[in-house]
Write a protein that holds these residues in place. Structure first.
Motif, PDB file in Angstrom:
ATOM      1  N   VAL A   2      -1.588   3.606  -2.131  1.00 18.79           N
ATOM      2  CA  VAL A   2      -2.999   3.286  -1.937  1.00 18.79           C
ATOM      3  C   VAL A   2      -3.301   3.344  -0.438  1.00 18.79           C
ATOM      4  N   TYR A   3      -4.172   4.251  -0.046  1.00 20.08           N
ATOM      5  CA  TYR A   3      -4.500   4.436   1.374  1.00 20.08           C
ATOM      6  C   TYR A   3      -3.231   4.535   2.223  1.00 20.08           C
ATOM      7  N   SER A   4      -2.280   5.316   1.766  1.00 22.03           N
ATOM      8  CA  SER A   4      -0.976   5.414   2.440  1.00 22.03           C
ATOM      9  C   SER A   4      -1.079   5.916   3.871  1.00 22.03           C
ATOM     10  N   ARG A   5      -1.954   6.863   4.104  1.00 22.13           N
ATOM     11  CA  ARG A   5      -2.098   7.396   5.469  1.00 22.13           C
ATOM     12  C   ARG A   5      -2.561   6.291   6.417  1.00 22.13           C
ATOM     13  N   LEU A   6      -3.562   5.542   5.994  1.00 20.38           N
ATOM     14  CA  LEU A   6      -4.089   4.452   6.803  1.00 20.38           C
ATOM     15  C   LEU A   6      -3.050   3.347   6.974  1.00 20.38           C
ATOM     16  N   THR A  10      -9.952   6.016  -3.672  1.00 22.32           N
ATOM     17  CA  THR A  10     -10.871   6.587  -2.690  1.00 22.32           C
ATOM     18  C   THR A  10     -12.213   5.893  -2.862  1.00 22.32           C
ATOM     19  N   GLU A  57      -0.144  10.724   0.269  1.00 19.97           N
ATOM     20  CA  GLU A  57       0.509   9.873  -0.725  1.00 19.97           C
ATOM     21  C   GLU A  57       1.659  10.544  -1.474  1.00 19.97           C
ATOM     22  N   ALA A  72       0.833  -1.207   0.000  1.00 22.50           N
ATOM     23  CA  ALA A  72       0.000   0.000   0.000  1.00 22.50           C
ATOM     24  C   ALA A  72       0.869   1.259   0.000  1.00 22.50           C
ATOM     25  N   ARG A 130      -3.834   6.485  -5.520  1.00 27.72           N
ATOM     26  CA  ARG A 130      -4.950   7.156  -4.845  1.00 27.72           C
ATOM     27  C   ARG A 130      -6.322   6.544  -5.084  1.00 27.72           C
TER      28      ARG A 130
END
Length: 141
Positions: free
Chosen positions: A70-74, A131, A123, A65, A129
């Protein structure tokens, strides 16, 4: 002042580097220690053996990820508890310096700071990205 022209590339560099580190650590658990050996090590620490398999999966999924964006923060936030667990069980008691026997905790602490940086930055450039809205629009076409 943040240079808005280069900040997205810095975020990309950070998330990809951290993702590669997690892939390397997961690879160590899979190919060198083996998943069964990693589970035995977890048990020797007083942790449930099956937790090792979960850690390996989270490291691999989180690494991919991060690298893909892809959903890097999470992903960054989800990987922090693994490092905190490693500090609490193995590296913390060894002391601060990573060169100590069993490794110290300073490298892992820096790794956590990097993950927090990704969680705050996002990201960056060259990310996939995904969403909920892009998933909905791709599912309907």
């Amino acid at each position: 002042m943040i240079d808005t022209r280069t900040a997205p590339y810095a975020a990309t560099l950070l998330r990809v580097a951290l993702g590669i580190l997690f892939l390397a650590h997961a690879g160590l658990k899979v190919f060198v220690f083996t998943p069964a050996g990693t589970a035995q090590f977890f048990q020797s620490l007083g942790l449930p053996g099956p937790l090792a398999y979960l850690v390996i999966v989270v490291e691999i999924v989180g690494a991919v990820a991060l690298i893909a964006g892809v959903y890097s923060r999470l992903a960054a936030l989800a990987l922090i508890p693994i490092l905190l667990g490693a500090i609490a069980t193995v590296h913390g008691p060894a002391g601060f310096f990573f060169t100590n026997p069993n490794g110290g905790w300073e490298f892992l602490a820096l790794w956590i700071v990097g993950l927090l940086g990704v969680a705050l930055l996002g990201e960056g450039a060259y990310a996939l990205r995904l969403t909920p809205s892009t998933l909905r629009s791709t599912a309907t076409h």
